[in-house]
Design an enzyme around this catalytic site. Sequence first.
Site, PDB file in Angstrom:
ATOM      1  N   LYS A  51       0.544  -1.255  -0.040  1.00 37.27           N
ATOM      2  CA  LYS A  51      -0.194   0.025  -0.422  1.00 37.27           C
ATOM      3  C   LYS A  51       0.809   1.286  -0.052  1.00 37.27           C
ATOM      4  CE  LYS A  51      -4.330  -0.781   0.230  1.00 37.27           C
ATOM      5  NZ  LYS A  51      -5.255  -0.578  -1.068  1.00 37.27           N
ATOM      6  N   SER A 305       0.683 -10.170  -0.532  1.00 32.68           N
ATOM      7  CA  SER A 305       0.892  -8.210  -0.198  1.00 32.68           C
ATOM      8  C   SER A 305       0.813  -7.795   1.395  1.00 32.68           C
ATOM      9  CB  SER A 305      -1.176  -8.501  -0.377  1.00 32.68           C
ATOM     10  OG  SER A 305      -1.848  -8.913   0.221  1.00 32.68           O
TER      11      SER A 305
END
Length: 504
Positions: A51, A305
């Site tokens: 992110k 992720s």
Amino acid sequence: MPQSYIKRILDARIYDVAVETPLDHARFMSARLNNRVLLKREDFQPVFSFKIRGAYNKLRQLSEEQLKAGVIAASAGNHAQGLALSAAKLGVKATIVMPKTTPVIKVDAVRAHGAKVVLHGDTYDEASTYAQKLVKEKGLAYIHPYDDPDVIAGQGTVALEILRQHPGHIDAIFVPVGGGGLCAGVAAYVKYVRPEIKVFAVEPEDAACLKAAMEQGRRVVLPHVGIFADGVAVAQVGKETFRVMKDTIDGVITANTDEMCAAIKDIFEDTRSIAEPAGALALAGLKKYVAEHGCSGQTLIAIDSGANTNFDRLRYISERTEIGEKREAILAVTIPEKPGAYKTFCKDLGKRNITEFNYRYADDLEARIFVGVQVSPEREDRAALVDELHSKGYAVVDMTDNELAKLHIRHMVGGHAPQISDERVYRFEFPERPGALFNFLTQLAGRWNISMFHYRNHGSAFGRVFVGMQVPAGEEDHVTRFLDKLGYRYRDETDNDAYQFFLG
């Protein structure tokens, strides 16, 4: 249409804070699946998630005036950390609205980067609504976690790195999806540069907003969203991300909680790192794809992720992993209520390892036990076990896919048994090795009637068993001498308040 993102991705300025993460070969996973499996390790980022790429790229596009006013975002945690660190790097004040359900580790990490945290609502969508309210009230610049072209472009640098790191043949890339920022960026870049590579979006079964949108041809709002994989717990896919993904992805795969837990273990075994549920989602989808299509010899990439999960969640993850790998069958079995029945049942299981054994006396005729048994991953093995027990006269109900059984009933088998008199209870420890439980039962069988039994193999060095036995008055010394001779560490828990209150 994807080409509109290529220049944005190539121009993305993220490496002031982000790092180029490795593309690791997952040796054990590759051998198990008979495919070459690679993991894109976004858990190596400074905030342990991809992110930071999109957050920093977006901040670099803001005007001096916007930066001076400050920024705000709604996030379940990973975008929040990325924005907080990015804002700190640029000397910008950041406010993050987070759902109250966000893991503490993420909340603390955001605060540690100097951002102000506001906890509001139970889901991302509730937090987002409140953040928009603060935007209007305080004139802050809203940094969307996924539905923004600059954020999408920042996330798309993941694909740029993958194709540079592995210029050879790639069959498919699996990408986790919440709102869709990462997947949109990856799919846009891959389909423009290497259109022959398949891109699959992977979602949790209980938060499959992209799947619903693809089926209906438009964005929809899910009535309920599961929060186990909090990083992708989104009720509606983004408007811009859906516009990109609907024309670029090759399909949507969904994974359940057990499958995500199994993938967390897979990543650990190959990397010795612990992915968060959303972080392991892509690998869960990859495994499902291989199982459903029977492919072999392919090169498959899963994006790991993130790794932001609370330590205390690992207990639950471990509990669900064996079922997620389809290596444990959960069965409800009826056996005769008579001495030696447990031993006979264990013998009838053959060499299969018992992972759990719960029982409480109910009546003089039948005993209903809750038992976990290790099986091989093939579904046929589980069915074969049930058939085998049926053929030996046992009434069996397969509860492996029963959520109530897995979440609650396994911990609640028991209660008071007023018909039982002279019950004494003992807690045992014995070295945990194959056949240990059977050996324990063999030595105990037939001495005194067993009125209660609980055993769960937690993978530790010692097996722990809680046993209730009917010991007539005057035989207590006989039991003590027998147990001392047995050689296992034990403790008489008959006077324990927990037993007296709930079971005695």
